[in-house]
Design a protein around this motif. Structure first.
Motif, PDB file in Angstrom:
ATOM      1  N   ALA A  81     -10.426   6.413  -9.186  1.00  0.00           N
ATOM      2  CA  ALA A  81     -10.600   5.332  -8.215  1.00  0.00           C
ATOM      3  C   ALA A  81      -9.774   5.591  -6.960  1.00  0.00           C
ATOM      4  N   PHE A  82      -8.524   6.046  -7.148  1.00  0.00           N
ATOM      5  CA  PHE A  82      -7.674   6.370  -5.997  1.00  0.00           C
ATOM      6  C   PHE A  82      -8.304   7.487  -5.177  1.00  0.00           C
ATOM      7  N   GLU A  83      -8.723   8.549  -5.837  1.00  0.00           N
ATOM      8  CA  GLU A  83      -9.290   9.694  -5.122  1.00  0.00           C
ATOM      9  C   GLU A  83     -10.561   9.324  -4.371  1.00  0.00           C
ATOM     10  N   ALA A  84     -11.409   8.499  -4.972  1.00  0.00           N
ATOM     11  CA  ALA A  84     -12.623   8.046  -4.284  1.00  0.00           C
ATOM     12  C   ALA A  84     -12.266   7.197  -3.065  1.00  0.00           C
ATOM     13  N   ALA A  85     -11.286   6.326  -3.214  1.00  0.00           N
ATOM     14  CA  ALA A  85     -10.894   5.441  -2.112  1.00  0.00           C
ATOM     15  C   ALA A  85     -10.249   6.222  -0.975  1.00  0.00           C
ATOM     16  N   VAL A  86      -9.411   7.190  -1.302  1.00  0.00           N
ATOM     17  CA  VAL A  86      -8.715   7.934  -0.243  1.00  0.00           C
ATOM     18  C   VAL A  86      -9.701   8.792   0.560  1.00  0.00           C
ATOM     19  N   ARG A 109      -3.304  11.185  10.371  1.00  0.00           N
ATOM     20  CA  ARG A 109      -3.197  11.143  11.833  1.00  0.00           C
ATOM     21  C   ARG A 109      -3.567   9.760  12.331  1.00  0.00           C
ATOM     22  N   THR A 110      -2.746   9.223  13.240  1.00  0.00           N
ATOM     23  CA  THR A 110      -3.034   7.954  13.909  1.00  0.00           C
ATOM     24  C   THR A 110      -2.631   8.077  15.375  1.00  0.00           C
ATOM     25  N   ALA A 111      -2.845   7.007  16.122  1.00  0.00           N
ATOM     26  CA  ALA A 111      -2.507   7.003  17.544  1.00  0.00           C
ATOM     27  C   ALA A 111      -0.999   7.049  17.760  1.00  0.00           C
ATOM     28  N   ASP A 112      -0.270   6.264  16.974  1.00  0.00           N
ATOM     29  CA  ASP A 112       1.173   6.158  17.184  1.00  0.00           C
ATOM     30  C   ASP A 112       1.817   5.567  15.934  1.00  0.00           C
ATOM     31  N   LEU A 113       3.119   5.341  16.006  1.00  0.00           N
ATOM     32  CA  LEU A 113       3.861   4.807  14.860  1.00  0.00           C
ATOM     33  C   LEU A 113       3.353   3.424  14.448  1.00  0.00           C
ATOM     34  N   ASP A 114       3.064   2.574  15.416  1.00  0.00           N
ATOM     35  CA  ASP A 114       2.571   1.237  15.092  1.00  0.00           C
ATOM     36  C   ASP A 114       1.234   1.305  14.350  1.00  0.00           C
ATOM     37  N   ALA A 115       0.355   2.176  14.797  1.00  0.00           N
ATOM     38  CA  ALA A 115      -0.950   2.328  14.129  1.00  0.00           C
ATOM     39  C   ALA A 115      -0.756   2.890  12.724  1.00  0.00           C
ATOM     40  N   TYR A 116       0.212   3.807  12.578  1.00  0.00           N
ATOM     41  CA  TYR A 116       0.484   4.334  11.243  1.00  0.00           C
ATOM     42  C   TYR A 116       1.029   3.241  10.322  1.00  0.00           C
ATOM     43  N   ALA A 117       1.965   2.436  10.831  1.00  0.00           N
ATOM     44  CA  ALA A 117       2.541   1.356  10.024  1.00  0.00           C
ATOM     45  C   ALA A 117       1.452   0.388   9.562  1.00  0.00           C
ATOM     46  N   GLN A 118       0.526   0.092  10.442  1.00  0.00           N
ATOM     47  CA  GLN A 118      -0.573  -0.804  10.073  1.00  0.00           C
ATOM     48  C   GLN A 118      -1.468  -0.152   9.028  1.00  0.00           C
ATOM     49  N   LEU A 119      -1.763   1.137   9.194  1.00  0.00           N
ATOM     50  CA  LEU A 119      -2.583   1.851   8.208  1.00  0.00           C
ATOM     51  C   LEU A 119      -1.891   1.867   6.847  1.00  0.00           C
ATOM     52  N   GLU A 120      -0.590   2.120   6.841  1.00  0.00           N
ATOM     53  CA  GLU A 120       0.146   2.143   5.572  1.00  0.00           C
ATOM     54  C   GLU A 120       0.141   0.763   4.915  1.00  0.00           C
ATOM     55  N   ASP A 121       0.427  -0.271   5.700  1.00  0.00           N
ATOM     56  CA  ASP A 121       0.501  -1.629   5.154  1.00  0.00           C
ATOM     57  C   ASP A 121      -0.852  -2.157   4.690  1.00  0.00           C
ATOM     58  N   ASP A 122      -1.889  -1.929   5.503  1.00  0.00           N
ATOM     59  CA  ASP A 122      -3.183  -2.560   5.246  1.00  0.00           C
ATOM     60  C   ASP A 122      -4.136  -1.719   4.405  1.00  0.00           C
ATOM     61  N   VAL A 123      -3.927  -0.414   4.386  1.00  0.00           N
ATOM     62  CA  VAL A 123      -4.901   0.446   3.702  1.00  0.00           C
ATOM     63  C   VAL A 123      -4.251   1.280   2.604  1.00  0.00           C
ATOM     64  N   LEU A 124      -3.315   2.140   2.983  1.00  0.00           N
ATOM     65  CA  LEU A 124      -2.771   3.096   2.014  1.00  0.00           C
ATOM     66  C   LEU A 124      -2.073   2.403   0.846  1.00  0.00           C
ATOM     67  N   SER A 125      -1.297   1.391   1.125  1.00  0.00           N
ATOM     68  CA  SER A 125      -0.557   0.711   0.057  1.00  0.00           C
ATOM     69  C   SER A 125      -1.477  -0.085  -0.871  1.00  0.00           C
ATOM     70  N   THR A 126      -2.704  -0.346  -0.429  1.00  0.00           N
ATOM     71  CA  THR A 126      -3.647  -1.117  -1.250  1.00  0.00           C
ATOM     72  C   THR A 126      -4.610  -0.242  -2.037  1.00  0.00           C
ATOM     73  N   LEU A 127      -4.482   1.075  -1.915  1.00  0.00           N
ATOM     74  CA  LEU A 127      -5.372   1.964  -2.672  1.00  0.00           C
ATOM     75  C   LEU A 127      -5.105   1.800  -4.170  1.00  0.00           C
ATOM     76  N   PRO A 128      -6.120   1.987  -4.995  1.00  0.00           N
ATOM     77  CA  PRO A 128      -5.972   1.766  -6.437  1.00  0.00           C
ATOM     78  C   PRO A 128      -4.825   2.575  -7.054  1.00  0.00           C
ATOM     79  N   GLY A 129      -3.970   1.877  -7.795  1.00  0.00           N
ATOM     80  CA  GLY A 129      -2.927   2.526  -8.574  1.00  0.00           C
ATOM     81  C   GLY A 129      -1.668   2.930  -7.841  1.00  0.00           C
ATOM     82  N   VAL A 130      -1.575   2.675  -6.551  1.00  0.00           N
ATOM     83  CA  VAL A 130      -0.409   3.113  -5.779  1.00  0.00           C
ATOM     84  C   VAL A 130       0.818   2.304  -6.167  1.00  0.00           C
ATOM     85  N   GLN A 131       1.871   3.003  -6.537  1.00  0.00           N
ATOM     86  CA  GLN A 131       3.150   2.349  -6.817  1.00  0.00           C
ATOM     87  C   GLN A 131       4.068   2.441  -5.614  1.00  0.00           C
ATOM     88  N   ARG A 132       4.139   3.658  -5.025  1.00  0.00           N
ATOM     89  CA  ARG A 132       5.095   3.875  -3.939  1.00  0.00           C
ATOM     90  C   ARG A 132       4.534   4.889  -2.946  1.00  0.00           C
TER      91      ARG A 132
END
Length: 153
Positions: A81-86, A109-132
């Motif tokens: 599930a994680f691999e499919a989502a990523v 890759r993102t536009a800047d640090l703010d865009a990366y922080a948003q991607l991490e908070d809203d997308v990457l951290s919500t991927l299936p099974g992510v602990q850290r």
């Protein structure tokens, strides 16, 4: 795979848009056998495709991070599930499953640090099974998209 196939691969990695006529000349063959070899390399899976190498900065993607992902659990269903989502996250340019800890390495890759922080908070951290997630910011790229050595050492 013989020496001529390796030479063809070396040339194509450096000059993917070279004409078959020029490629034949570079490797010392006539056009027909060169074309046959390239077609065989494509069909056999040694050549996966052709693409342009793009500078990410004009696209507005000047910020790069390496993201180490540790999974909460490592059962097959969660990993798949994680691999499919990523695969569906366009800012993830590369994703590798690792032995040991952490479990995955993502190149993002993102536009800047703010865009990366948003991607991490809203997308990457919500991927299936992510602990850290543990991110390392890229200061400077020294080697990118280097051709594979056609003669293994």
């Amino acid at each position: 795979m013989d020496d001529l196939d390796r030479e063809i691969l070396a040339v194509l990695q450096e000059e993917g848009r070279i004409s078959l006529t020029d490629l034949a000349s570079r490797v010392g063959l006539t056009l027909s056998p060169t074309h046959r070899r390239v077609r065989d390399l494509e069909r056999g899976g040694a050549i996966l495709g052709y693409r342009a190498v793009i500078d990410p900065v004009p696209l507005g993607l000047g910020f790069e991070a390496l993201v180490f992902v540790t999974m909460r659990q490592e059962d097959r269903e969660t990993l798949m599930a994680f691999e499919a989502a990523v695969r569906d996250v366009p800012n993830v340019l590369q994703a590798q499953r690792l032995f040991g800890d952490p479990d995955y390495l993502l190149r993002v890759r993102t536009a800047d640090l703010d865009a990366y922080a948003q991607l991490e908070d809203d997308v990457l951290s919500t991927l299936p099974g992510v602990q850290r997630l543990n991110s390392t910011l890229v200061m400077k790229n020294l080697v990118t998209d280097r051709p594979y050595p056609t003669r293994p050492r």
